[in-house]
Each structure stands twice: as C-alpha cells, then as structure tokens.
Design a protein around this motif. Structure first.
Motif, mmCIF file in Angstrom:
data_model
loop_
_atom_site.group_PDB
_atom_site.id
_atom_site.type_symbol
_atom_site.label_atom_id
_atom_site.label_comp_id
_atom_site.label_asym_id
_atom_site.label_seq_id
_atom_site.Cartn_x
_atom_site.Cartn_y
_atom_site.Cartn_z
ATOM 1 N N PHE A 1 -2.703 -28.544 -27.319
ATOM 2 C CA PHE A 1 -2.233 -29.237 -28.515
ATOM 3 C C PHE A 1 -1.790 -28.263 -29.592
ATOM 4 C CE2 PHE A 1 -5.203 -32.643 -26.939
ATOM 5 C CZ PHE A 1 -4.172 -33.308 -26.297
ATOM 6 N N ILE B 1 5.601 -38.065 -29.081
ATOM 7 C CA ILE B 1 4.510 -38.999 -29.354
ATOM 8 C C ILE B 1 4.409 -39.295 -30.845
ATOM 9 C CG2 ILE B 1 2.009 -39.252 -29.276
ATOM 10 C CD1 ILE B 1 2.131 -37.428 -26.833
ATOM 11 N N ILE C 1 -8.704 -28.043 -23.728
ATOM 12 C CA ILE C 1 -7.618 -28.929 -24.108
ATOM 13 C C ILE C 1 -6.974 -28.570 -25.460
ATOM 14 C CG2 ILE C 1 -9.050 -30.624 -25.267
ATOM 15 C CD1 ILE C 1 -7.535 -32.745 -23.730
ATOM 16 N N ASN C 2 -7.757 -27.978 -26.353
ATOM 17 C CA ASN C 2 -7.234 -27.637 -27.678
ATOM 18 C C ASN C 2 -6.014 -26.751 -27.619
ATOM 19 O OD1 ASN C 2 -8.970 -28.961 -29.417
ATOM 20 N ND2 ASN C 2 -10.577 -27.492 -28.917
ATOM 21 N N ARG D 1 2.572 -39.853 -34.000
ATOM 22 C CA ARG D 1 1.189 -39.499 -34.345
ATOM 23 C C ARG D 1 0.796 -40.113 -35.665
ATOM 24 N NH1 ARG D 1 0.434 -33.204 -33.033
ATOM 25 N NH2 ARG D 1 -1.467 -33.677 -34.170
ATOM 26 N N ILE E 1 -1.751 -39.388 -24.520
ATOM 27 C CA ILE E 1 -2.378 -38.094 -24.763
ATOM 28 C C ILE E 1 -3.461 -38.197 -25.830
ATOM 29 C CG2 ILE E 1 -1.920 -35.745 -25.586
ATOM 30 C CD1 ILE E 1 0.504 -35.626 -24.038
ATOM 31 N N GLY E 2 -3.301 -39.165 -26.729
ATOM 32 C CA GLY E 2 -4.319 -39.354 -27.763
ATOM 33 C C GLY E 2 -5.681 -39.661 -27.164
ATOM 34 N N LEU F 1 -4.726 -36.730 -32.044
ATOM 35 C CA LEU F 1 -4.574 -35.551 -31.199
ATOM 36 C C LEU F 1 -5.456 -34.400 -31.639
ATOM 37 C CD1 LEU F 1 -0.833 -35.174 -30.254
ATOM 38 C CD2 LEU F 1 -2.707 -36.154 -28.984
ATOM 39 N N VAL G 1 -6.720 -38.815 -24.190
ATOM 40 C CA VAL G 1 -7.209 -37.597 -23.556
ATOM 41 C C VAL G 1 -7.806 -36.662 -24.608
ATOM 42 C CG1 VAL G 1 -6.484 -35.534 -22.288
ATOM 43 C CG2 VAL G 1 -5.630 -37.757 -21.622
ATOM 44 N N ALA G 2 -7.133 -36.576 -25.758
ATOM 45 C CA ALA G 2 -7.632 -35.701 -26.822
ATOM 46 C C ALA G 2 -9.017 -36.139 -27.288
ATOM 47 C CB ALA G 2 -6.658 -35.704 -27.994
ATOM 48 N N GLU G 3 -9.243 -37.453 -27.307
ATOM 49 C CA GLU G 3 -10.531 -37.968 -27.766
ATOM 50 C C GLU G 3 -11.641 -37.707 -26.751
ATOM 51 O OE1 GLU G 3 -11.597 -39.989 -30.384
ATOM 52 O OE2 GLU G 3 -9.711 -40.162 -31.487
ATOM 53 N N CYS H 1 -11.423 -35.947 -23.309
ATOM 54 C CA CYS H 1 -11.465 -34.965 -22.214
ATOM 55 C C CYS H 1 -11.631 -33.534 -22.702
ATOM 56 C CB CYS H 1 -10.205 -35.075 -21.369
ATOM 57 S SG CYS H 1 -10.014 -36.681 -20.596
ATOM 58 N N PRO I 1 -6.472 -43.169 -31.472
ATOM 59 C CA PRO I 1 -6.871 -41.823 -31.041
ATOM 60 C C PRO I 1 -6.010 -40.773 -31.722
ATOM 61 C CG PRO I 1 -6.362 -43.215 -29.151
ATOM 62 C CD PRO I 1 -5.934 -43.952 -30.367
ATOM 63 N N GLY J 1 0.016 -36.835 -38.053
ATOM 64 C CA GLY J 1 0.965 -35.750 -38.266
ATOM 65 C C GLY J 1 1.902 -36.047 -39.420
ATOM 66 N N LEU K 1 7.008 -33.534 -24.526
ATOM 67 C CA LEU K 1 6.160 -34.715 -24.451
ATOM 68 C C LEU K 1 5.359 -34.872 -25.746
ATOM 69 C CD1 LEU K 1 5.396 -36.923 -22.426
ATOM 70 C CD2 LEU K 1 3.499 -35.502 -21.684
#
Lengths: 264, 320
Positions: B247, B262, B243-244, B264, B218-219, A256, B221-223, B225, A254, B267, B258
């Motif tokens: 982030f 993470i 949600i954007n 990424r 959180i990844g 971000l 959730v990003a996908e 929610c 997933p 990133g 937090l």
C-alpha cells in the motif's frame, strides 16, 4: 432556489406485504424530501432495504406513491406522466446484464427509444447513435453488437447512451457501478463526472459505496429505513457526520491504511 | 520471533481449462504460502483466476478444468497427490471454506442447526441432541443472537449477514486450522461486512485459524490480512508478506494501477485513474508461460513487467 431542477417533497410510499392473516404494511419511504440543482451530482446513500431504489422508481414514475409531490423545473409532475414528462428524467440501472435486451443490438435498442418518443426523423437516427456512442466513449464498431458480446463496462456505457438518447436534464444512476469490477468502475465514474460537465447534467447518484459518493457527489443524502437522516454537502458529511447512522456507515468502510494505523 | 511454519504452500501451480476442444492455460506459476496463524489476501479482478486457485485446494474445479502441474501442500503433504485421499481426510477438520453467496450455498429446505453440524455429525458419534447443543454453541460463537430459537430456522428466515454467520459456523464446526474464504462479504452491505470482518478477526485471535481470503476488495484485505498476492490474468504479479509495503510502495505497474482505480474514503478527493482496458478473456490470452518472479527483498516478489498481456494492458491505461 432558482436553479433547482428537481425536488421531491414529503414523499411517502407504503407497500402491502403478506396475505391473509399475515397481511401488513411496510413504510418504504417516510415523508422523504430531497432536491437536486442544475448541474449537480447528489448522492443518495443507504443499505439494502433502506428505500433508495424505491425513491428512484418514484422519481422516474415506475412506482406509485401515497402522498407528497414531485417538482421538475418548478412545475409539479403529474401522477400520470406524458411521454414528454418521462423523457426529462432518465435512469441507469444497476445490472447491465439484465437491463439491456439480449436480442437487440446497440443500434436497435437506441432506435427503439428514439422511435417510441418520435423525436428524430428516421434518417438522422444513425448519426445520433454514433454521437451517443462517442459521448460514452465507445467505438462505433459496436453499433451492431449485442449485449452478450460486450463486457460489463461496455454494457453499462450502452445503458448510459440509451439514457442520454432522449436529451434528459436529470439522470438517476441506481447503483450504476456496483456490479462492475473496480477498474471498470473507475472509468464509469469518470464518465459520469465528464457528462455532468459537458452536458450540464444533473445526476442523482444512488449507491451503498461511500467512497465513490465522496469522490463524485456535491451533496449527499443518507437514507435509513425510509427516512432521510442526514443531508449535507459531501465534505462536511464526511468530516463532521451529524447523525449516528452516518457515523456508523462511514466507520464501516474498510480503509487501506488500517494496518498502518494499527501498527503505529 | 521465529517465522511460523507454513500451513499451506502453493508451488508452481498450473491449471488448464479445456474450452471448445482446445486447452488454455488459466493459471500459471502460482506459488505462495500461508503462514500458520496468518491471513493472506488473494486479490484480483473478475477472471484473474483467484477463485480457481482457491477452488483447486478444495478439489472444486469445474469438470473442464484440471491441475496440470505443481503442488498444493497442506501441513507439508500434497493435497493433489494420492487421488485426493489425503485431501478428503482433512476437509472440514483441517480445511474448510466459506462461499460468496450464503443464500445459494445453504440448503433452503434444511434447518440451519442441522446444516451447521452436518459435517461434524458425519465425523463423530454425536447424537441428535448433542449435535443440536453444539450447533447452538457455534451459533453463539459467531454472534447469532438467541441461538436456541434460531437453531430451528430455515435459511429464508435469516438476513444475508446472518446467513453468512451460519456459513461461518458450519465452517468452524470441525475445528479447522485453515479457512478458505471466497468473497464472503461481497454480497453484503458495508455495515454487515464490517461485522463479518470483525468476526473473522475474532476467529483468528481466539481459534488461531489461518485464512486464505479471496476478494476484489483491497480495503477488506487491508483490514484483515497480513500478506497479499495480487493476481492478473491467471498470474501473480506482486506478492508480499507484509501487506503495508504494497500500500505504501507498490512495485508492479498493475498493482499501482489497481490501487489508483480504487475510490478511497480516506484519501484525497481526486479523479480516479481507470484501467481503460480490462484483462483479455481466457481464450484471447497469451499462452506463453509465466516468467519466474523477481525477488525485491525477502518476502516480496514481483512478476517481470514485460509479460505480454500485462504489457498490453497498462501501456494503454497509463495515458488516461
């Protein structure tokens, strides 16, 4: 290569499963080869059942293998290992809740190793313990604590201190951060990166988490049902994955910015 | 587009746990909504209270834990009032839940087809054959191949991902409007996790279900929610309907910390900033009540920075 510290050449492992008429054989590792250079962190990535932990167990000598050869520092490792052989390669396990003896304090569990290997006179053991705790950034006040009084992150640091107590040159971290919260996970990853620098450790970092592997490792091996399907430097693996399975793994993580991407 | 009505509304929920004869505030001042057809992610570390919050909806709190004030309204009616009679009437048909560990949540000695339709049979007059047909339909819907053969399997014959699909099939059996998810993909491999996330996306678009999704990832959730609430130490520290925004521009120091902890995959490659100190355990936590949230803009709130447990934590992590 001259600075190679460890290599596994063509290692195969077969397990017998079932009994009676259901008896069959499973190839857990199929002619697997990988190598680790001095001071290098090499990743081993795969899903559950891919054989990554089996390979780790073969390397530390906890698992018999059918064929192939393990080489440490240019010398083949014998199938029956001496204490000295075992000292060279140490392992950190996944779950610090079950890998530490609940009845032993931090001091006792480090003493246990030092005594078994008999590498330090008794009066120097305590100093060594303190030194190890500071290496893994734990306060000395924890020397007499038992695992139940410590958090998951602290326990994993103790497990790392134990692994380091025998001055290994090669460390295997088998899913060493998977059981930890993200916040704690980050500090353990940083600790491993620091230890590599300060002790010139070589680490085989086994994980199913590609994002961590990308941050920490110099090279990555991707293992899929007992076969290493791809082995390349980290950057090129993520920028330009060659094998279909690697691409599938990378796309499954997933991201971000998924929503930002979807919105555009 | 007019804003959809809220299917679930939390208002000032407070939960107290009794440990060794003393009461401790486990959750305080939790207020948020799940809009009809939307998905909200509830994110936090272990012990942040996210699972307790979720369990309070279902009435699945441990025996030493109780709700002391506040309300949880489902379609406008309080689930906590009336000794939970209303809750009982909507469980399954209105609200259902998917648990973290499918191998624990499923009954090992019951065929999966029967487990999927158990709740449905309870609430309708389907006979055995019809229930079996329905189980096969549902298994097909959640992407289990050869459902006609699989329907008579026992859980041990299925992989982790397949078991989680069975759990989801059971959860949607009575056509709920809201599904509560308690870390449903945490025990799964990434590739399987991606499939389950896709399945939830499909359920959202086809069945128009709303989701309240608890996870530490959180990844995920990003996908999946639209909205997110970040919990720390039993309090919500930041929540936003879009949600954007979190982030791209997190406002609360804890949210920032937090996010920077993470690893990424998309990133820059850099050293992670660890949160050196984790949240104090329940019995060591400050017992002061959570201060009210501050609104940054409509649909975006943060907790005041001064709140003591928080203060202690990020001031010690900032120099890492």
């Amino acid at each position: 290569m001259s600075n190679q510290i460890f290599a596994a050449n063509d290692v195969s492992v077969t397990f017998n499963v079932g009994r009676g008429k259901n008896k069959s054989q499973v190839r857990a590792l199929n002619h697997v080869s990988l190598d680790v250079n001095q001071g290098e962190i090499v990743g081993l990535v795969g899903e559950s059942g891919s054989g990554k932990s089996t390979l780790a167990r073969v390397i530390v000598g906890l698992q018999k293998y059918d064929s192939g050869e393990l080489v440490y520092d240019g010398e083949p490792l014998p199938k029956a290992r001496t204490l000295e052989d075992r000292r060279k390669i140490q392992m950190i396990f996944q779950d610090p809740y079950s890998s530490l003896d609940p009845r032993m304090s931090v001091k006792q569990s480090i003493f246990e190793l030092l005594d078994t290997h008999n590498i330090l006179p008794k009066e120097e053991r305590l100093d060594r313990c303190k030194e190890l705790l500071s290496l893994v950034k734990l306060p000395e006040s924890l020397l007499d604590s038992r695992p139940y009084a410590m958090s998951g992150g602290q326990r994993q640091r103790v497990a790392i201190a134990r692994a380091l107590s025998l001055n290994p040159h090669f460390l295997i971290a088998d899913e060493a951060v998977s059981a930890l919260d993200v916040s704690v996970q980050a500090s353990i990853i940083n600790l491993l990166a620091d230890l590599r620098e300060s002790l010139k450790l070589s680490i085989l970092f086994i994980s199913h988490d590609l994002a961590i592997v990308r941050l920490l490792c110099d090279r990555v091996n991707v293992i899929h049902v007992g076969d290493i399907v791809e082995s390349s430097p980290t950057l090129s693996l993520f920028d330009n994955p060659q094998h279909a399975y690697t691409r599938q793994l990378i796309s499954a993580v997933p991201k971000l910015d998924a929503i930002v991407r979807n919105a555009n | 587009m007019t804003a959809p009505a809220n299917i679930l509304e939390f208002e000032n929920l407070q939960i107290v746990a009794r440990i060794a004869g003393r009461d401790y505030i486990a959750i305080d001042n939790v207020s948020f909504n799940v809009a009809q057809g939307h998905a909200r992610g509830l994110v936090g570390e272990s012990g942040s209270g996210k699972s307790l919050t979720l369990r309070a909806i279902m009435g699945l709190l441990p025996s030493n834990v109780r709700v002391t004030s506040g309300s949880i309204k489902f379609q406008g009616i309080d689930l906590l009032a009336d000794k939970g009679k209303y809750r009982k009437s909507v469980l399954g048909t209105g609200i259902s839940m998917v648990f973290q560990e499918p191998s624990v949540a499923l009954n090992p000695v019951m065929k999966i087809g029967k487990q999927i339709t158990d709740s449905l049979v309870e609430r309708s007059d389907l006979n055995r054959r019809q229930a079996r047909e329905r189980a096969i339909d549902l298994m097909d819907q959640v992407g289990i191949r050869d459902p006609e053969k699989r329907v008579d399997d026992f859980p041990f014959q299925l992989s982790g991902g397949m078991k989680q699909r069975v759990m989801i099939a059971a959860a949607i059996a009575c056509g709920p409007e809201l599904i509560l998810c308690d870390e449903p993909t945490t025990a799964l491999d990434v590739t399987i996790q991606a499939q389950i996330i896709d399945l939830f996306k499909k359920l959202r678009s086809e069945l128009k279900v709303s989701l309240l999704y608890v996870t530490h990832d959180i990844g995920v959730v990003a996908e999946l929610c639209d909205a997110i609430s970040v919990m720390y130490s039993g309090r919500i520290v930041e929540q936003v309907d879009d949600i954007n925004k979190v982030f791209s521009n997190p406002q609360h120091p804890y949210t920032k910390a937090l996010l920077s902890a993470i690893p990424r995959i998309d990133g820059p490659i850099q050293r992670l900033k660890g949160l050196e100190k984790t949240a104090p355990s329940l019995t060591q936590r400050s017992q002061e009540l959570a201060p009210p949230m501050t609104q940054i803009e409509p649909g975006w709130e943060i907790a005041p920075f001064e709140f003591s447990d928080l203060n202690q934590m990020w001031s010690s992590s900032s120099h890492e």
